[in-house]
Design a protein around this motif. Structure first.
Motif, PDB file in Angstrom:
ATOM      1  N   CYS A   1       1.040   3.649   6.434  1.00  0.00           N
ATOM      2  CA  CYS A   1       0.178   2.750   6.643  1.00  0.00           C
ATOM      3  C   CYS A   1       0.382   1.887   7.880  1.00  0.00           C
ATOM      4  CB  CYS A   1      -0.049   1.718   5.753  1.00  0.00           C
ATOM      5  SG  CYS A   1      -1.282   0.103   5.575  1.00  0.00           S
TER       6      CYS A   1
ATOM      7  N   ILE B   1       0.759  -1.197  -0.025  1.00  0.00           N
ATOM      8  CA  ILE B   1      -0.121  -0.051  -0.036  1.00  0.00           C
ATOM      9  C   ILE B   1       0.921   1.184  -0.274  1.00  0.00           C
ATOM     10  CG2 ILE B   1      -1.591   1.365   1.390  1.00  0.00           C
ATOM     11  CD1 ILE B   1      -2.750  -1.470   2.228  1.00  0.00           C
TER      12      ILE B   1
ATOM     13  N   ILE C   1      -6.583   0.203  -3.072  1.00  0.00           N
ATOM     14  CA  ILE C   1      -5.754   1.103  -3.276  1.00  0.00           C
ATOM     15  C   ILE C   1      -6.458   2.099  -4.541  1.00  0.00           C
ATOM     16  CG2 ILE C   1      -3.665   1.500  -4.642  1.00  0.00           C
ATOM     17  CD1 ILE C   1      -2.564  -0.922  -3.456  1.00  0.00           C
TER      18      ILE C   1
ATOM     19  N   VAL D   1      -4.604   4.726   6.837  1.00  0.00           N
ATOM     20  CA  VAL D   1      -3.606   4.970   5.609  1.00  0.00           C
ATOM     21  C   VAL D   1      -3.593   6.481   5.614  1.00  0.00           C
ATOM     22  CG1 VAL D   1      -3.374   4.896   3.373  1.00  0.00           C
ATOM     23  CG2 VAL D   1      -4.440   2.856   4.490  1.00  0.00           C
TER      24      VAL D   1
ATOM     25  N   ILE E   1      -6.719  -6.003  -2.741  1.00  0.00           N
ATOM     26  CA  ILE E   1      -5.750  -5.001  -2.447  1.00  0.00           C
ATOM     27  C   ILE E   1      -5.629  -3.960  -3.449  1.00  0.00           C
ATOM     28  CG2 ILE E   1      -3.227  -4.430  -1.909  1.00  0.00           C
ATOM     29  CD1 ILE E   1      -3.152  -7.425  -0.619  1.00  0.00           C
TER      30      ILE E   1
END
Length: 88
Positions: A23, A12, A66, A33, A62
């Motif tokens: 993160c 990330i 994002i 985040v 994931i």
């Protein structure tokens, strides 16, 4: 979650390069985040808390997270926002 917390954080954080991203993941798998405007200041472009990381079981989840984080990057605080169908 199939990745370690360290691996997930690295994926990330590097996805926001060249911006600085921080993160953090709590023991109960809640993620925060923070994306900073630049490397010299602490001005936040994005601050999302309470992301349920237990649902991040593969690359697709994931990448989706994002993408959703990037789309909200122009808001300093993103709260009561749904990411991956889970309330924050």
């Amino acid at each position: 979650m199939f990745l370690s917390a360290l691996e997930l954080r690295r994926i990330i954080e590097t996805s926001f390069l060249p911006k600085r991203c921080e993160c953090t993941l709590s023991p109960d798998l809640l993620m925060t985040v923070k994306v900073y405007a630049d490397g010299q200041t602490d001005h936040l472009d994005l601050n999302v808390t309470g992301i349920d990381a237990s649902g991040l079981n593969g690359c697709r989840e994931i990448n989706e997270l994002i993408t959703q984080l990037r789309s909200g990057q122009h808001h300093v605080e993103v709260e009561s926002h749904s990411i991956l169908g889970k309330a924050l």
